[in-house]
Enzyme design. Structure first.
Site, PDB file in Angstrom:
ATOM      1  N   GLU A  35       8.513 -12.108   7.583  1.00 40.24           N
ATOM      2  CA  GLU A  35       9.076 -12.856   8.709  1.00 40.24           C
ATOM      3  C   GLU A  35      10.213 -13.351   8.699  1.00 40.24           C
ATOM      4  O   GLU A  35      11.088 -13.625   9.683  1.00 40.24           O
ATOM      5  CB  GLU A  35       7.918 -13.822   9.088  1.00 40.24           C
ATOM      6  CG  GLU A  35       7.891 -14.391  10.565  1.00 40.24           C
ATOM      7  CD  GLU A  35       8.209 -13.293  11.474  1.00 40.24           C
ATOM      8  OE1 GLU A  35       8.805 -13.166  12.678  1.00 40.24           O
ATOM      9  OE2 GLU A  35       7.267 -12.159  11.674  1.00 40.24           O
ATOM     10  N   HIS A  37      12.744 -12.313   6.840  1.00 39.22           N
ATOM     11  CA  HIS A  37      13.919 -11.231   7.011  1.00 39.22           C
ATOM     12  C   HIS A  37      13.798 -10.598   8.597  1.00 39.22           C
ATOM     13  O   HIS A  37      14.860 -10.331   9.009  1.00 39.22           O
ATOM     14  CB  HIS A  37      13.436  -9.772   6.156  1.00 39.22           C
ATOM     15  CG  HIS A  37      13.304 -10.178   4.712  1.00 39.22           C
ATOM     16  ND1 HIS A  37      12.410 -10.164   3.972  1.00 39.22           N
ATOM     17  CD2 HIS A  37      14.238 -10.754   3.687  1.00 39.22           C
ATOM     18  CE1 HIS A  37      12.456 -10.265   2.592  1.00 39.22           C
ATOM     19  NE2 HIS A  37      13.781 -10.509   2.465  1.00 39.22           N
ATOM     20  N   GLN A  61      21.350  -9.412 -10.563  1.00 48.01           N
ATOM     21  CA  GLN A  61      21.126 -10.865 -10.327  1.00 48.01           C
ATOM     22  C   GLN A  61      19.607 -11.313 -10.970  1.00 48.01           C
ATOM     23  O   GLN A  61      19.150 -12.432 -10.975  1.00 48.01           O
ATOM     24  CB  GLN A  61      21.238 -11.221  -8.800  1.00 48.01           C
ATOM     25  CG  GLN A  61      19.780 -10.579  -8.156  1.00 48.01           C
ATOM     26  CD  GLN A  61      20.145 -10.768  -6.578  1.00 48.01           C
ATOM     27  OE1 GLN A  61      20.930  -9.907  -6.025  1.00 48.01           O
ATOM     28  NE2 GLN A  61      19.319 -11.484  -6.078  1.00 48.01           N
ATOM     29  N   GLN A 148      18.966 -19.584   5.485  1.00 42.23           N
ATOM     30  CA  GLN A 148      19.071 -21.144   4.971  1.00 42.23           C
ATOM     31  C   GLN A 148      18.056 -21.368   3.652  1.00 42.23           C
ATOM     32  O   GLN A 148      18.249 -22.190   2.775  1.00 42.23           O
ATOM     33  CB  GLN A 148      18.696 -22.107   5.916  1.00 42.23           C
ATOM     34  CG  GLN A 148      18.914 -23.616   5.556  1.00 42.23           C
ATOM     35  CD  GLN A 148      17.799 -24.227   6.284  1.00 42.23           C
ATOM     36  OE1 GLN A 148      17.979 -24.425   7.459  1.00 42.23           O
ATOM     37  NE2 GLN A 148      17.345 -25.342   5.830  1.00 42.23           N
ATOM     38  N   SER A 186       9.376 -13.041  -0.454  1.00 42.10           N
ATOM     39  CA  SER A 186       8.699 -11.894  -0.974  1.00 42.10           C
ATOM     40  C   SER A 186       7.986 -12.311  -2.391  1.00 42.10           C
ATOM     41  O   SER A 186       6.913 -11.694  -2.800  1.00 42.10           O
ATOM     42  CB  SER A 186       9.729 -10.914  -1.414  1.00 42.10           C
ATOM     43  OG  SER A 186      10.692 -10.475  -0.637  1.00 42.10           O
ATOM     44  N   ARG A 187       8.372 -13.281  -2.970  1.00 41.25           N
ATOM     45  CA  ARG A 187       7.567 -13.624  -4.183  1.00 41.25           C
ATOM     46  C   ARG A 187       6.408 -14.559  -3.702  1.00 41.25           C
ATOM     47  O   ARG A 187       5.596 -14.677  -4.804  1.00 41.25           O
ATOM     48  CB  ARG A 187       8.568 -14.482  -4.992  1.00 41.25           C
ATOM     49  CG  ARG A 187       9.571 -13.910  -5.701  1.00 41.25           C
ATOM     50  CD  ARG A 187      10.445 -14.780  -6.887  1.00 41.25           C
ATOM     51  NE  ARG A 187      11.209 -13.897  -7.709  1.00 41.25           N
ATOM     52  CZ  ARG A 187      12.564 -13.639  -7.398  1.00 41.25           C
ATOM     53  NH1 ARG A 187      13.278 -14.320  -6.422  1.00 41.25           N
ATOM     54  NH2 ARG A 187      13.251 -12.986  -8.176  1.00 41.25           N
TER      55      ARG A 187
HETATM   56  P1  AMP Z   1      15.999 -11.366  -0.154  1.00 38.74           P
HETATM   57  O1  AMP Z   1      15.226 -10.134   0.226  1.00 38.74           O
HETATM   58  O2  AMP Z   1      14.828 -12.387  -0.667  1.00 38.74           O
HETATM   59  O3  AMP Z   1      17.137 -11.384  -1.125  1.00 38.74           O
HETATM   60  O4  AMP Z   1      16.092 -12.120   1.295  1.00 38.74           O
HETATM   61  C1  AMP Z   1      17.190 -11.556   1.890  1.00 38.74           C
HETATM   62  C2  AMP Z   1      17.859 -12.382   3.091  1.00 38.74           C
HETATM   63  O5  AMP Z   1      16.509 -12.953   3.673  1.00 38.74           O
HETATM   64  C3  AMP Z   1      18.581 -13.745   2.586  1.00 38.74           C
HETATM   65  O6  AMP Z   1      19.470 -13.979   3.263  1.00 38.74           O
HETATM   66  C4  AMP Z   1      17.606 -14.726   2.482  1.00 38.74           C
HETATM   67  O7  AMP Z   1      17.925 -16.058   2.386  1.00 38.74           O
HETATM   68  C5  AMP Z   1      16.555 -14.549   3.727  1.00 38.74           C
HETATM   69  N1  AMP Z   1      15.296 -15.127   3.712  1.00 38.74           N
HETATM   70  C6  AMP Z   1      14.203 -14.936   2.649  1.00 38.74           C
HETATM   71  N2  AMP Z   1      13.264 -15.793   3.050  1.00 38.74           N
HETATM   72  C7  AMP Z   1      13.682 -16.437   4.198  1.00 38.74           C
HETATM   73  C8  AMP Z   1      13.011 -17.248   5.073  1.00 38.74           C
HETATM   74  N3  AMP Z   1      11.735 -17.747   4.672  1.00 38.74           N
HETATM   75  N4  AMP Z   1      13.397 -17.868   6.226  1.00 38.74           N
HETATM   76  C9  AMP Z   1      14.863 -17.432   6.377  1.00 38.74           C
HETATM   77  N5  AMP Z   1      15.480 -16.520   5.689  1.00 38.74           N
HETATM   78  C10 AMP Z   1      14.988 -15.986   4.417  1.00 38.74           C
END
Ligand code: AMP
Length: 282
Positions: A35, A37, A61, A148, A186-187
């Site tokens: 949610e 993303h 990373q 954020q 995702s974690r």
């Molecule tokens: P990731 O796939 O974890 O690299 O995240 C991709 C993007 O989704 C990044 O800009 C994260 O900051 C954003 N994101 C991940 N989790 C959340 C969340 N719970 N609320 C808002 N944005 C998120």
């Protein structure tokens, strides 16, 4: 929806849209979409005409003892979610496409990466800057959206955009949370049932610190220390928990009216690392 791992394909799609004067929004992700993303994608749809999402689990990373191999990968479900959200193009490059020269070049960071998550994850933000710099060069988006939840990442990438002259507007989307306050991640799929039940305590602690400051506490160290103890008693291992200046991410012991801060924490629950934050405008 265009689904491609090819730089040429994504570039010709984006260049066509730009010739048609359509505004291109970009949401970079590592997949296992949730949610958080989806809110980025929805916001992208509101502020642009064509949304490009990338899915790339970026090896550069992850530290040597981190979860690159175990990181959740969920391509079919991700594809369906993107289709439902009317994403125009999904860019899913492989490692050889993103790192064809085998990492000959490296962008190093100075003060913004030596604090918060950067302090305990050496190379983490360098890896993020490296991949987002490449993705911005490939996609050349008009606007890019980040969450954020990864506040330090947003601050660093905003500086990257300035210093490397990307013509991309940066938009930050608020943290999306489950009903009990746990930030989507995702974690979170690593958490077992007991861990999942206590996980919202991180957000509660951040909220308690925020409330104390709003109620006039301008030296929050005591309330932070009591929240650290509280989380440790619940089984969390704390990487950091504190108040940081918003622009430069320096830890602060005193807050003052008119300034902007971020109350941020990173904790381990078993082997799962969780981060969260609350923005504070005084
Ligand atoms: P990731 O796939 O974890 O690299 O995240 C991709 C993007 O989704 C990044 O800009 C994260 O900051 C954003 N994101 C991940 N989790 C959340 C969340 N719970 N609320 C808002 N944005 C998120």
């Amino acid at each position: 929806m265009l689904v491609t791992g090819s730089i040429e394909d994504i570039q010709s799609a984006v260049r066509l849209w730009k010739r048609q004067k359509l505004r291109v929004g970009f949401v970079p992700t590592m997949g296992a979409l949730h949610e958080g993303h989806l809110e980025l994608i929805r916001t992208a749809r509101q502020i642009s005409d064509r949304v490009v999402v990338s899915i790339f689990v970026n090896p550069s990373q992850f530290g040597p003892n981190e979860d690159f191999n175990d990181y959740p990968r969920n391509r079919d479900a991700d594809l369906n979610l993107c289709r439902k959200q009317r994403v125009a193009a999904l860019f899913t490059p492989d490692e050889a496409t993103i790192y064809p020269t085998g990492n000959l070049f490296h962008i190093s960071l100075t003060e913004l990466a030596d604090t918060m998550c950067g302090a305990s994850r050496p190379g983490f933000f360098e890896g993020i800057v490296q991949v987002i710099n490449k993705l911005f060069n490939i996609v050349e988006p008009d606007v890019a959206l980040f969450g954020q939840k990864d506040f330090q990442q947003f601050i660093i990438l905003k500086r990257m955009v300035q210093e490397f002259n990307h013509q991309t507007e940066m938009v930050m989307v608020p943290v999306q949370r489950e009903h009990d306050g746990l930030a989507y991640s995702s974690r979170n799929s690593y958490l077992n049932r007991e861990e999942r039940a206590v996980a919202p305590a991180l957000y509660k602690s951040l909220s308690i610190i925020a409330a104390a400051i709003h109620n006039g506490e301008n030296s929050p160290e005591v309330v932070i220390e009591s929240q650290r103890n509280d989380l440790e008693e619940k089984g969390f291992k704390i990487d950091y928990l504190g108040v940081f200046s918003r622009a430069r991410l320096r830890p602060v012991t005193r807050v003052s009216a008119g300034d902007q801060y971020v109350i941020a924490g990173a904790v381990y629950l078993g082997k799962t690392r969780l981060i969260d934050n609350i923005l504070l405008d005084l």
